[in-house]
Design a protein around this motif. Structure first.
Motif, PDB file in Angstrom:
ATOM      1  N   GLN A   1     104.500 108.658  22.312  1.00  0.00           N
ATOM      2  CA  GLN A   1     104.840 107.732  21.362  1.00  0.00           C
ATOM      3  C   GLN A   1     106.127 106.577  21.119  1.00  0.00           C
ATOM      4  OE1 GLN A   1     108.013 110.022  18.732  1.00  0.00           O
ATOM      5  NE2 GLN A   1     109.227 108.282  17.451  1.00  0.00           N
ATOM      6  N   THR A   2     106.171 104.826  21.108  1.00  0.00           N
ATOM      7  CA  THR A   2     106.962 104.534  21.352  1.00  0.00           C
ATOM      8  C   THR A   2     107.052 103.455  20.334  1.00  0.00           C
ATOM      9  OG1 THR A   2     103.930 103.612  20.645  1.00  0.00           O
ATOM     10  CG2 THR A   2     104.752 104.145  23.551  1.00  0.00           C
ATOM     11  N   GLU A   3     107.414 103.771  18.636  1.00  0.00           N
ATOM     12  CA  GLU A   3     107.456 103.210  17.565  1.00  0.00           C
ATOM     13  C   GLU A   3     108.904 104.894  16.941  1.00  0.00           C
ATOM     14  OE1 GLU A   3     105.905 101.457  15.290  1.00  0.00           O
ATOM     15  OE2 GLU A   3     105.129  99.930  16.838  1.00  0.00           O
ATOM     16  N   PHE A   4     110.114 104.206  16.525  1.00  0.00           N
ATOM     17  CA  PHE A   4     110.574 105.393  15.323  1.00  0.00           C
ATOM     18  C   PHE A   4     111.720 104.394  14.545  1.00  0.00           C
ATOM     19  CE2 PHE A   4     113.186 104.214  19.620  1.00  0.00           C
ATOM     20  CZ  PHE A   4     114.475 104.442  19.500  1.00  0.00           C
ATOM     21  N   THR A   5     111.907 105.271  14.354  1.00  0.00           N
ATOM     22  CA  THR A   5     113.891 105.061  13.167  1.00  0.00           C
ATOM     23  C   THR A   5     114.704 106.419  13.255  1.00  0.00           C
ATOM     24  OG1 THR A   5     111.788 103.650  11.552  1.00  0.00           O
ATOM     25  CG2 THR A   5     113.803 104.228  10.762  1.00  0.00           C
ATOM     26  N   SER A   6     115.815 105.324  13.348  1.00  0.00           N
ATOM     27  CA  SER A   6     117.168 106.407  13.441  1.00  0.00           C
ATOM     28  C   SER A   6     117.926 105.901  12.925  1.00  0.00           C
ATOM     29  CB  SER A   6     117.320 107.005  15.088  1.00  0.00           C
ATOM     30  OG  SER A   6     117.980 107.535  15.990  1.00  0.00           O
ATOM     31  N   ARG A   7     118.709 106.465  12.712  1.00  0.00           N
ATOM     32  CA  ARG A   7     120.617 106.335  11.707  1.00  0.00           C
ATOM     33  C   ARG A   7     120.952 106.134  13.177  1.00  0.00           C
ATOM     34  NH1 ARG A   7     121.612 107.243   6.855  1.00  0.00           N
ATOM     35  NH2 ARG A   7     123.910 107.310   8.136  1.00  0.00           N
ATOM     36  N   LEU A   8     121.992 105.286  12.966  1.00  0.00           N
ATOM     37  CA  LEU A   8     122.922 103.948  13.868  1.00  0.00           C
ATOM     38  C   LEU A   8     124.125 105.785  13.899  1.00  0.00           C
ATOM     39  CD1 LEU A   8     123.880 102.320  15.513  1.00  0.00           C
ATOM     40  CD2 LEU A   8     125.207 101.108  13.920  1.00  0.00           C
ATOM     41  N   VAL A   9     124.916 105.972  15.270  1.00  0.00           N
ATOM     42  CA  VAL A   9     125.907 106.775  15.900  1.00  0.00           C
ATOM     43  C   VAL A   9     126.341 105.387  15.691  1.00  0.00           C
ATOM     44  CG1 VAL A   9     126.967 108.296  17.091  1.00  0.00           C
ATOM     45  CG2 VAL A   9     124.592 108.245  15.783  1.00  0.00           C
ATOM     46  N   SER A  10     126.473 104.655  16.610  1.00  0.00           N
ATOM     47  CA  SER A  10     128.134 103.794  17.115  1.00  0.00           C
ATOM     48  C   SER A  10     127.193 102.790  17.958  1.00  0.00           C
ATOM     49  CB  SER A  10     128.743 104.794  18.109  1.00  0.00           C
ATOM     50  OG  SER A  10     128.438 104.670  19.688  1.00  0.00           O
ATOM     51  N   SER A  11     127.942 101.561  17.283  1.00  0.00           N
ATOM     52  CA  SER A  11     127.868 100.203  17.772  1.00  0.00           C
ATOM     53  C   SER A  11     129.030  99.620  18.509  1.00  0.00           C
ATOM     54  CB  SER A  11     126.886  99.244  17.062  1.00  0.00           C
ATOM     55  OG  SER A  11     126.982  98.178  17.596  1.00  0.00           O
ATOM     56  N   ARG A  12     129.622  99.549  19.392  1.00  0.00           N
ATOM     57  CA  ARG A  12     130.257  98.799  20.036  1.00  0.00           C
ATOM     58  C   ARG A  12     130.129  97.559  21.845  1.00  0.00           C
ATOM     59  NH1 ARG A  12     133.268 100.816  24.621  1.00  0.00           N
ATOM     60  NH2 ARG A  12     132.425 102.782  25.645  1.00  0.00           N
ATOM     61  N   ARG A  13     130.711  96.053  21.578  1.00  0.00           N
ATOM     62  CA  ARG A  13     130.472  95.243  22.639  1.00  0.00           C
ATOM     63  C   ARG A  13     131.960  96.144  23.561  1.00  0.00           C
ATOM     64  NH1 ARG A  13     133.220  89.924  21.193  1.00  0.00           N
ATOM     65  NH2 ARG A  13     133.207  88.902  23.266  1.00  0.00           N
ATOM     66  N   ILE A  14     131.230  95.772  24.626  1.00  0.00           N
ATOM     67  CA  ILE A  14     132.080  96.200  25.889  1.00  0.00           C
ATOM     68  C   ILE A  14     131.399  95.347  26.912  1.00  0.00           C
ATOM     69  CG2 ILE A  14     131.326  99.130  25.685  1.00  0.00           C
ATOM     70  CD1 ILE A  14     128.820  98.266  27.629  1.00  0.00           C
ATOM     71  N   ASP A  15     132.525  94.931  28.054  1.00  0.00           N
ATOM     72  CA  ASP A  15     132.434  93.769  29.245  1.00  0.00           C
ATOM     73  C   ASP A  15     131.674  94.617  29.972  1.00  0.00           C
ATOM     74  OD1 ASP A  15     133.474  92.066  27.441  1.00  0.00           O
ATOM     75  OD2 ASP A  15     135.174  92.305  27.816  1.00  0.00           O
ATOM     76  N   THR A  16     130.554  94.232  30.982  1.00  0.00           N
ATOM     77  CA  THR A  16     130.664  94.479  32.404  1.00  0.00           C
ATOM     78  C   THR A  16     129.681  93.295  33.281  1.00  0.00           C
ATOM     79  OG1 THR A  16     127.924  93.491  32.051  1.00  0.00           O
ATOM     80  CG2 THR A  16     128.480  96.184  30.903  1.00  0.00           C
ATOM     81  N   LYS A  17     129.584  93.702  34.211  1.00  0.00           N
ATOM     82  CA  LYS A  17     129.731  92.316  35.459  1.00  0.00           C
ATOM     83  C   LYS A  17     128.173  92.003  35.105  1.00  0.00           C
ATOM     84  CE  LYS A  17     131.120  96.330  38.972  1.00  0.00           C
ATOM     85  NZ  LYS A  17     131.053  96.423  40.186  1.00  0.00           N
ATOM     86  N   LYS A  18     127.559  92.330  34.420  1.00  0.00           N
ATOM     87  CA  LYS A  18     126.550  90.664  33.849  1.00  0.00           C
ATOM     88  C   LYS A  18     126.558  90.386  32.646  1.00  0.00           C
ATOM     89  CE  LYS A  18     122.845  93.992  35.228  1.00  0.00           C
ATOM     90  NZ  LYS A  18     120.893  94.436  34.664  1.00  0.00           N
ATOM     91  N   GLY A  19     127.911  89.921  31.857  1.00  0.00           N
ATOM     92  CA  GLY A  19     128.280  89.530  30.706  1.00  0.00           C
ATOM     93  C   GLY A  19     128.856  90.302  29.805  1.00  0.00           C
ATOM     94  N   THR A  20     129.332  90.587  28.524  1.00  0.00           N
ATOM     95  CA  THR A  20     129.149  90.693  27.168  1.00  0.00           C
ATOM     96  C   THR A  20     127.493  91.453  26.945  1.00  0.00           C
ATOM     97  OG1 THR A  20     130.919  89.311  26.938  1.00  0.00           O
ATOM     98  CG2 THR A  20     129.838  90.769  24.613  1.00  0.00           C
ATOM     99  N   ARG A  21     128.137  92.946  26.624  1.00  0.00           N
ATOM    100  CA  ARG A  21     126.966  93.645  25.964  1.00  0.00           C
ATOM    101  C   ARG A  21     127.698  94.832  25.022  1.00  0.00           C
ATOM    102  NH1 ARG A  21     125.068  90.372  28.858  1.00  0.00           N
ATOM    103  NH2 ARG A  21     123.609  91.243  30.491  1.00  0.00           N
ATOM    104  N   TRP A  22     126.751  94.711  23.948  1.00  0.00           N
ATOM    105  CA  TRP A  22     126.448  95.525  22.694  1.00  0.00           C
ATOM    106  C   TRP A  22     125.963  97.404  23.177  1.00  0.00           C
ATOM    107  CZ3 TRP A  22     127.124  90.970  22.907  1.00  0.00           C
ATOM    108  CH2 TRP A  22     128.025  89.817  21.920  1.00  0.00           C
ATOM    109  N   GLN A  23     126.679  98.452  23.114  1.00  0.00           N
ATOM    110  CA  GLN A  23     126.483 100.042  23.214  1.00  0.00           C
ATOM    111  C   GLN A  23     126.858 100.823  21.903  1.00  0.00           C
ATOM    112  OE1 GLN A  23     129.631 102.599  24.356  1.00  0.00           O
ATOM    113  NE2 GLN A  23     128.311 101.929  26.397  1.00  0.00           N
ATOM    114  N   VAL A  24     124.565 100.744  22.235  1.00  0.00           N
ATOM    115  CA  VAL A  24     124.311 101.921  20.816  1.00  0.00           C
ATOM    116  C   VAL A  24     124.070 103.029  21.174  1.00  0.00           C
ATOM    117  CG1 VAL A  24     122.813 101.525  18.983  1.00  0.00           C
ATOM    118  CG2 VAL A  24     123.777  99.111  19.336  1.00  0.00           C
ATOM    119  N   ILE A  25     124.462 103.659  20.075  1.00  0.00           N
ATOM    120  CA  ILE A  25     123.866 105.426  20.184  1.00  0.00           C
ATOM    121  C   ILE A  25     123.743 105.153  19.525  1.00  0.00           C
ATOM    122  CG2 ILE A  25     124.644 107.530  20.963  1.00  0.00           C
ATOM    123  CD1 ILE A  25     127.173 106.509  22.770  1.00  0.00           C
ATOM    124  N   LEU A  26     121.687 106.328  18.898  1.00  0.00           N
ATOM    125  CA  LEU A  26     121.511 106.123  17.774  1.00  0.00           C
ATOM    126  C   LEU A  26     121.737 108.448  18.136  1.00  0.00           C
ATOM    127  CD1 LEU A  26     118.393 103.931  18.334  1.00  0.00           C
ATOM    128  CD2 LEU A  26     120.245 103.748  17.034  1.00  0.00           C
TER     129      LEU A  26
END
Length: 405
Positions: free
Chosen positions: A12-37
């Motif tokens: 399976q290569t495509e899917f739809t899911s409800r969003l659980v959380s999305s938050r901004r975080i700082d990493t060594k590579k810069g700002t990222r958004w952490q998404v959990i479904l």
């Protein structure tokens, strides 16, 4: 806990899911958004298999991790504010490639262990080539051919590949190739009548989908051997490229493919003989050039002043000519040559003047925008101003003449 769709259907290569959380975080590579479904097709990196590539709502997923049984997607840009449902798409060819690599690696490791007694110590699944490190350095080329043949035989039989979760009680009935690395969420991947091993990766359904396995190299690593293989579509691509190279060699050598290797050896030996002859001729030529340049020099009290601009000579030829000049007699020597858009130069001094270059470098180097160094009796380097060669040589000759008066 994220529902792991990649275990339910690894194709399976495509899917739809409800969003659980999305938050901004700082990493060594810069700002990222952490998404959990609630659910995800994205396989997180682990067990030697890299994470899937793809998008969530058309945002690129840069990395996928597994933290506390949650699949964590790291995005370089945020989801739209108010997003509740997310559409995900993974790159199917990337997933297929690493399913082929991982299932192929299981089969190779199983055959190495079962038929030759070599346990796998570590693996690396790569973009073009995968490697398996085995214990010891005793494996022979003949054994590797046997392993390759047996692996491809099992591929052709198109055996079933199954994955299942088991509990501790069931483990007593399972003969594993290696001991488990965990005592929870135990997942067994089985290749029918070939291998059973604990693994959390995504795999093909049948061995025929691996297509082909080919050993390409072996190297020693510490006290072990690292075997490199091309697997699956990557093996087919490698075969096509090598066929293209072989066809070109057949054409170049005017020989059938079966005779290419002896013809190539013959060609290499002939060229080696030619290179040796050319080197000998060039050395004689350089000695004649050295003598001619030396004879044009200006005799002084401590040695001759010898300068010359050489035409398109490389650093090695310049040094050889300089050595030849210095063996004739004591000299104050400056040679220079154009090299592409730059300059190669060398300066030499008699034993009586070991500090010559230090005395002259502030005068000489700006003329050719040069730099370099060395120690008596030779100094050499490069420059960026070929039109300044004549001034460089004239300045050297004038300065030494003043010193010698």
């Amino acid at each position: 806990m994220t529902e792991k769709l990649y275990y339910l259907d690894p194709y399976q290569t495509e899917f739809t899911s409800r969003l659980v959380s999305s938050r901004r975080i700082d990493t060594k590579k810069g700002t990222r958004w952490q998404v959990i479904l609630e659910a995800s097709c994205f396989y997180p990196a682990g067990g030697g298999q890299p994470s899937d590539r793809g998008t969530l709502n058309d945002r690129e997923v840069e990395e996928v991790l597994l933290e506390n049984d949650e699949v964590v997607h790291l995005l370089s840009s945020p989801l739209d504010e108010g997003t509740q449902e997310v559409f995900g798409r993974i790159e199917p060819m990337h997933r297929r490639h690493f399913m082929q690599q991982h299932t192929g690696q299981h089969l190779i490791s199983a055959v190495l262990h079962r038929h030759c007694g070599y346990p796998t110590r570590s693996v690396h699944l790569g973009d073009s080539c995968s490697s398996i490190e085995i214990e010891g350095t005793d494996i022979t080329p003949f054994e590797i051919i046997q392993v390759e043949d047996e692996v491809n035989r099992i591929i052709c039989e198109n055996r079933e590949v199954k994955a299942r979760f088991v509990d501790q009680d069931q483990l007593e009935e399972i003969e594993l190739r290696r001991s488990l690395k965990t005592d929870r969420n135990i997942r067994i991947v089985e290749i029918d009548d070939a291998d059973q091993v604990g693994c959390g990766g995504v795999h093909l359904r049948r061995t025929g989908e691996i297509r082909l396995v080919k050993h390409v190299a072996t190297e020693s690593v510490r006290d072990n051997s690292r075997l490199m293989f091309v697997i699956g579509d990557a093996a087919m691509a490698d075969y096509r490229e090598k066929s293209r190279i072989a066809s070109r060699m057949v054409e170049f050598l005017s020989a059938p493919q079966a005779e290419v290797l002896p013809k190539l050896d013959e060609y290499i030996e002939k060229n080696a003989d030619r290179d040796r002859s050319c080197t000998a001729v060039l050395r004689r030529l350089n000695s004649y050039i050295a003598a001619e340049i030396y004879n044009r020099g200006i005799p002084m009290h401590s040695g001759r002043i010898v300068t010359a601009e050489l035409l398109e000579a490389d650093a090695g030829q310049i040094r050889e000519i300089a050595d030849g000049i210095c063996t004739i007699g004591p000299v104050f020597l400056a040679l220079a040559a154009r090299s592409g858009n730059g300059v190669k130069w060398i300066v030499a001094a008699p034993d009586s003047r070991p500090g010559l270059f230090d005395e002259l470098k502030e005068t000489l180097m700006p003329l050719i925008d040069g730099k370099g160094g060395g120690r008596p009796p030779f100094w050499q380097g490069g420059g960026n101003n070929p039109p300044g060669i004549t001034a460089f040589l004239d300045a050297f000759s004038s300065a030494v003449s003043r010193m010698e008066k």
